[in-house]
Design a protein around this motif. Structure first.
Motif, PDB file in Angstrom:
ATOM      1  N   THR A 175       0.800  -1.216   0.000  1.00 39.79           N
ATOM      2  CA  THR A 175       0.000   0.000   0.000  1.00 39.79           C
ATOM      3  C   THR A 175       0.834   1.268   0.000  1.00 39.79           C
ATOM      4  OG1 THR A 175      -0.099   0.130   2.413  1.00 39.79           O
ATOM      5  CG2 THR A 175      -1.780  -1.202   1.301  1.00 39.79           C
ATOM      6  N   ASP A 177       1.478   3.016   2.468  1.00 38.93           N
ATOM      7  CA  ASP A 177       1.052   3.874   3.565  1.00 38.93           C
ATOM      8  C   ASP A 177       2.011   3.734   4.744  1.00 38.93           C
ATOM      9  OD1 ASP A 177      -1.086   4.811   2.159  1.00 38.93           O
ATOM     10  OD2 ASP A 177      -2.573   3.537   3.133  1.00 38.93           O
ATOM     11  N   ARG A 264      -4.575  12.119  -0.427  1.00 38.16           N
ATOM     12  CA  ARG A 264      -3.427  11.711   0.390  1.00 38.16           C
ATOM     13  C   ARG A 264      -3.086  12.814   1.384  1.00 38.16           C
ATOM     14  NH1 ARG A 264      -0.655   7.238  -0.284  1.00 38.16           N
ATOM     15  NH2 ARG A 264       1.177   6.969   1.023  1.00 38.16           N
ATOM     16  N   VAL A 288      -0.502   8.742   4.233  1.00 37.86           N
ATOM     17  CA  VAL A 288      -1.495   7.741   3.853  1.00 37.86           C
ATOM     18  C   VAL A 288      -2.417   8.257   2.767  1.00 37.86           C
ATOM     19  CG1 VAL A 288      -1.492   6.639   6.130  1.00 37.86           C
ATOM     20  CG2 VAL A 288      -3.075   8.512   5.659  1.00 37.86           C
ATOM     21  N   GLU A 289      -2.987   7.316   2.019  1.00 28.52           N
ATOM     22  CA  GLU A 289      -4.065   7.611   1.087  1.00 28.52           C
ATOM     23  C   GLU A 289      -5.382   7.432   1.810  1.00 28.52           C
ATOM     24  OE1 GLU A 289      -5.740   6.173  -3.288  1.00 28.52           O
ATOM     25  OE2 GLU A 289      -4.096   5.114  -2.311  1.00 28.52           O
TER      26      GLU A 289
END
Length: 290
Positions: A175, A177, A264, A288-289
């Protein structure tokens, strides 16, 4: 096993929004729709209820160190979401995991847990196959769902003949993230990260290997800059930490948003919680998204 449906409900909210916000974005394109809007690599996800068969238009799955997350959405926006504590094939009881169906346009849904009788056997999710070569997951499910809005109750609903086949999955590490912090000077190592925008807040949080929750909630309208965390319900910035004993709310601290786009957000944070022995959260960072 500690119930996953906590007061904070961080992961619960993540599942409600997962299929529409695309918190986890595949790096290999396996769950991307084709140009005509049909997801040709989405596998099959279906279930029977209310006298008809529900079929997903798009699906998504994530397998992390501690959890299996599966979501599916149809053309109207109705969705199923599962959060299973485990990472292998097997049978998982619905009432001690998160198994839910959410109609479009609401944060409420039919959950496989009876708040008046939490030990009721409401059904199960059976993971029959995790194919590590094709990176797909298959299984079956059935459950009795209870409406989650206790102020506006509805009759329980039965979901039968549930099946999902060859749903593409990604691993947590794909991911990109990031969510890190120290709790009382000890590194907090996230095993599952979630980030969603719902009810005018961006909620970012994680579970560690011991299922401790660490989360911050940021009002969606905030841009880059420094903000104070205060002990006020509904404040623009809020922080939470939850261990096996209780949930604790931030009473002071700061949040710095260093970068923010439409999907984001990046920044740092620190805060101190309430409680007889407050938790001190330092060196918090996220990218993070949502």
């Amino acid at each position: 096993m500690r119930m996953l449906k906590t007061k904070l409900q961080l992961i619960v909210l993540f599942l409600i929004a997962l299929v529409t916000s695309c918190t986890y974005e595949p790096v290999d394109g396996t769950v991307e729709p084709d140009p005509d809007g049909e997801n040709v690599n989405s596998g099959v996800f279906k279930a029977d209820f209310s006298g008809q068969t529900w079929t997903a238009k798009e699906t998504q799955a994530v397998i992390s160190g501690n959890f299996i997350e599966i979501s599916a959405i149809d053309s109207k926006g109705d969705s199923f979401g599962f959060l299973i504590e485990g990472n292998a094939a097997g049978t998982y009881a619905a009432n001690v995991n998160i198994v839910a169906y959410t109609p479009a346009g609401t944060e409420y849904g039919y959950w496989a847990v009876n708040d008046d009788n939490p030990t009721e056997n409401t059904g199960s999710v059976i993971i029959t196959s995790i194919n590590t070569q094709t990176k797909t997951i298959s299984g079956t499910f059935s459950f009795k769902g209870y409406w989650s809005d206790s102020d506006n109750p509805r009759a329980a609903m039965q979901f039968t003949n549930g099946a999902f086949k060859d749903i593409p999955y990604i691993s947590q590490e794909e991911t990109a993230d990031v969510f890190t912090a120290k709790v009382g000077g000890t590194n907090y190592v996230a095993t599952d990260i979630s980030a969603i925008e719902i009810n005018n807040f961006i909620t970012i949080g994680a579970l560690d290997a011991n299922q401790n929750n660490l989360a911050i909630a940021i009002k969606s309208s905030l841009g880059t800059g420094s903000y104070t965390i205060v002990n006020t319900f509904g404040a623009d910035v809020q922080g939470y930490y939850e261990d096996q004993n209780d949930e604790y709310k931030a009473v002071s601290g700061t949040l710095n948003i260093t970068s923010k786009t439409d999907d984001r957000i990046k920044g740092t944070f620190n805060f101190t919680t309430n409680g007889t022995t407050p938790f001190i959260i330092t060196e918090g960072a996220f990218d993070v998204e949502y």
